[in-house]
Design a protein around this motif. Structure first.
Motif, short mmCIF file in Angstrom:
data_model
loop_
_atom_site.label_atom_id
_atom_site.label_comp_id
_atom_site.label_asym_id
_atom_site.label_seq_id
_atom_site.Cartn_x
_atom_site.Cartn_y
_atom_site.Cartn_z
N UNK A 16 0.84 -1.20 0.00
CA UNK A 16 0.00 0.00 0.00
C UNK A 16 0.87 1.25 0.00
N UNK A 17 1.92 1.24 0.81
CA UNK A 17 2.81 2.39 0.90
C UNK A 17 3.47 2.66 -0.46
N UNK A 18 3.90 1.60 -1.14
CA UNK A 18 4.50 1.75 -2.47
C UNK A 18 3.49 2.33 -3.46
N UNK A 22 3.75 5.92 -5.47
CA UNK A 22 3.69 5.99 -6.93
C UNK A 22 2.51 6.83 -7.41
N UNK A 23 1.41 6.80 -6.66
CA UNK A 23 0.19 7.54 -7.05
C UNK A 23 -0.39 8.22 -5.82
N UNK A 24 0.14 9.38 -5.42
CA UNK A 24 -0.34 10.07 -4.21
C UNK A 24 -1.82 10.41 -4.25
N UNK A 25 -2.39 10.51 -5.45
CA UNK A 25 -3.80 10.86 -5.57
C UNK A 25 -4.72 9.75 -5.07
N UNK A 42 -1.74 3.72 4.90
CA UNK A 42 -1.33 2.33 4.76
C UNK A 42 -1.59 1.52 6.01
N UNK A 43 -1.28 2.11 7.17
CA UNK A 43 -1.54 1.44 8.44
C UNK A 43 -3.03 1.27 8.67
N UNK A 44 -3.82 2.27 8.28
CA UNK A 44 -5.28 2.21 8.46
C UNK A 44 -5.87 1.03 7.69
N UNK A 97 -6.36 -1.18 -4.23
CA UNK A 97 -5.46 -2.21 -3.74
C UNK A 97 -5.96 -3.61 -4.06
N UNK A 98 -7.27 -3.80 -4.13
CA UNK A 98 -7.82 -5.10 -4.53
C UNK A 98 -7.32 -5.46 -5.92
#
Length: 304
Positions: A16-18, A22-25, A42-44, A97-98
């Motif tokens: 998720x962090x990566x 790569x895509x802050x939006x 990412x932690x959430x 992320x899915x």
């Protein structure tokens, strides 16, 4: 908690962090000027996946458990209200992320998909149906597989034979499964374009000349049991075991990931709880695939 769940949590957090780098939006919107959240996005999302895998259906109980048992992994945890609000705003990130995790598995290239829908009950009393914020979207429907009426929604799933979610939709209980499936293809044209000559196994409710034409023009092949008065389709002897496959996938969602105990009371609440469970299953399959496990859909290593 097992070391396998710790490993999965770490791996999905890094993924998720990566993706966010790569895509802050992809990150939920927040004002440019203000206090930065102590718990990262990412932690959430990692927390939400862990709660689904461990079988928590109450956010309050989950956060109490996390405070007591996960302090080393998550030094800061929000209250239940803040956790819920942030998670609902992160639905776009969860959805993204899915797809990222699914595409990063060997199952993504499978040439056979199975499709079905399963009830997502949202209430049982008449008062709930009348006063709920879900009224108008949730509705009364009938589940032929279990011979029961219910009030709620339907989760439409397109999966590989190994259980990897490829596409999905959440609709009212009376939505036409055929229209929903074609709509899923229309919403993701790249999915069909990158999977030419795909075979789709469905039940006998996926029928009709217009529907079958819609499948054919998308360069897909439909296989289903014959309806009354129809000739048997090729490969009919395979339909029964393949139907058991999709029922088994549905049971994973309901029996192990508590899909119908989502406890959502608003549209956004139901959506994020369903998405979290789909992400949890996808993450488990992704992790099992990367670690060479024989059964990709097994959640045994992560649910205790």
């Amino acid at each position: 908690m097992t070391n396998n769940l710790n490993t999965l949590a770490t791996a999905i957090y890094v993924k998720i962090d990566d993706a966010l780098r790569a895509s802050p939006d992809l990150a939920p919107w927040r004002p440019k000027v203000g206090i930065a959240p102590t718990l990262s996005d990412g932690e959430l999302v990692t927390l939400a996946v862990m709660s689904a895998l461990l079988g928590f259906t109450s956010e309050r109980r989950w956060l109490r458990y996390a405070h007591a048992e996960l302090g080393g992994m998550f030094p800061y945890l929000p209250g239940q209200s803040g956790y819920g609000k942030r998670l609902r705003k992160a639905s776009g990130l969860v959805l993204h992320m899915i797809r990222i995790l699914a595409m990063d598995t060997s199952l993504w290239s499978d040439d056979v998909w199975v499709v079905d829908s399963t009830p997502v009950e949202c209430g049982r009393s008449r008062e709930t149906a009348k006063r709920s914020d879900l009224a108008g979207w949730a509705e009364y429907g009938y589940c032929a597989s279990h011979s029961r009426f219910f009030w709620g929604l339907r989760l439409h799933l397109l999966c590989t034979l190994g259980g990897l979610p490829i596409a999905f939709a959440l609709t009212g209980a009376k939505a036409d499964e055929r229209e929903v499936l074609l709509g899923m293809f229309d919403d993701a044209p790249a999915l069909v374009a990158t999977h030419p000559d795909q075979t789709i196994i469905a039940d006998k409710n996926y029928y009709g000349r217009a529907f079958e034409h819609g499948v054919t023009v998308r360069d897909l092949t439909l296989l289903r049991p014959a309806r009354k008065g129809e000739r048997e389709w090729a490969g009919a002897q395979l339909f029964k075991p393949l139907r058991q496959t999709i029922e088994s996938i549905n049971q994973t969602f309901k029996g192990q990931l508590d899909l119908e105990r989502h406890a959502g009371r608003t549209r956004a609440g139901v959506v994020i709880r369903v998405l979290t469970r789909i992400l949890a299953l996808t993450a488990a399959i992704w992790h099992n695939d990367k670690t060479g496990q024989p059964v990709k859909r097994s959640l045994t290593a992560f649910d205790h």
